[in-house]
Design a protein around this motif. Sequence first.
Motif, PDB file in Angstrom:
ATOM      1  N   GLN A   5       0.816  -1.546   0.190  1.00 28.54           N
ATOM      2  CA  GLN A   5       0.362  -0.318  -0.348  1.00 28.54           C
ATOM      3  C   GLN A   5       0.433   1.003  -0.191  1.00 28.54           C
ATOM      4  N   THR A   6       1.733   1.225   0.217  1.00 28.52           N
ATOM      5  CA  THR A   6       3.141   2.399   0.309  1.00 28.52           C
ATOM      6  C   THR A   6       3.994   2.331  -0.705  1.00 28.52           C
ATOM      7  N   THR A   8       6.049   3.203  -4.321  1.00 34.47           N
ATOM      8  CA  THR A   8       5.990   4.173  -4.498  1.00 34.47           C
ATOM      9  C   THR A   8       5.711   3.656  -5.670  1.00 34.47           C
ATOM     10  N   TYR A   9       5.571   4.809  -6.863  1.00 35.65           N
ATOM     11  CA  TYR A   9       5.279   4.592  -8.321  1.00 35.65           C
ATOM     12  C   TYR A   9       5.895   3.507  -8.867  1.00 35.65           C
ATOM     13  N   HIS A 205      -5.169  -4.284 -10.063  1.00 36.51           N
ATOM     14  CA  HIS A 205      -5.101  -3.428  -8.408  1.00 36.51           C
ATOM     15  C   HIS A 205      -3.932  -2.829  -8.298  1.00 36.51           C
ATOM     16  N   ASP A 206      -2.771  -2.919  -9.281  1.00 31.30           N
ATOM     17  CA  ASP A 206      -1.864  -1.615  -9.459  1.00 31.30           C
ATOM     18  C   ASP A 206      -1.327  -1.704  -9.920  1.00 31.30           C
ATOM     19  N   HIS A 237      -1.302   4.949 -13.224  1.00 31.66           N
ATOM     20  CA  HIS A 237      -0.788   4.376 -11.704  1.00 31.66           C
ATOM     21  C   HIS A 237      -2.038   5.287 -11.316  1.00 31.66           C
ATOM     22  N   GLU A 238      -1.589   6.731 -11.795  1.00 31.66           N
ATOM     23  CA  GLU A 238      -2.457   7.521 -11.171  1.00 31.66           C
ATOM     24  C   GLU A 238      -4.146   7.694 -10.791  1.00 31.66           C
ATOM     25  N   GLU A 241      -5.150   4.812  -8.542  1.00 35.04           N
ATOM     26  CA  GLU A 241      -4.462   4.930  -7.544  1.00 35.04           C
ATOM     27  C   GLU A 241      -5.893   6.045  -6.216  1.00 35.04           C
TER      28      GLU A 241
END
Length: 261
Positions: A5-6, A8-9, A205-206, A237-238, A241
Amino acid sequence: MADKQTRTYEELLAEGAAVPTEGWDFSWFEGRATEARPSWGYATALAGRLGEADAALDIQTGGGEVLDFALTHAARSPALTAATEGWPPNVTKATARLRPHRVTVVASAEDAPLPFADETFGLVVSRHPVRAHWDEIARVLRPGGTYFAQHVGPGSAYEVVEFFLGPQPGEQREARHPDRERRAAEAAGLETVDVRAERLRMEFHDIAAVVHFLRKVIWMVPGFTVEAYRPRLRALHERIEAEGAFVAHSTRHLFELRKHC
């Protein structure tokens, strides 16, 4: 490594780019991406078919994962089972995986003639072939033999494809239509026993899952690399998010065809 969850891209990009792509094991996607499965349960149905066959061929076996599962769960193994695969890392993986089942794995390019004599097999199978070479399938099948396969259908995951490549021509979207493939199979001397088709929900999901998917399923965005598509990857990605999972839809169809006696 930081919690998912944390991350970075850039960490997510690097992770998706580093995962090995050999074989058809999709377990890495657990918790990152989902895809609904067709109702017919291909691998389990295949186990039943193999249990009744005396000579079987699996075309484009990948790393041998599906054939391994089916043979493990079959009531009995065919006296002769062979498999073809064109990508060298997968040939190595499939050979090792299928050795306990006494499967002969033959390195053979996807577009090459099948390296077997006429009328060798009573059962020919395949899960997600890049393209079905119907004349070759009919040639190696015995009269009355069966082709049992799950194919990728038309416009599969095109939400992903068009996010990166833009709108695609209708002809390209329909290239894998089951009606078109059925007609080609029948022209090669196979008769249709059953065709089923389903459209299935996918979620990413990511961005790491998207990167790995496009590296693994290389025909979706030909020539895909992280560097070449970095701006679109950033945009996706954005979006994930901000809005949550990116939704696409796969299409699958099941073929059961029989060679004329």
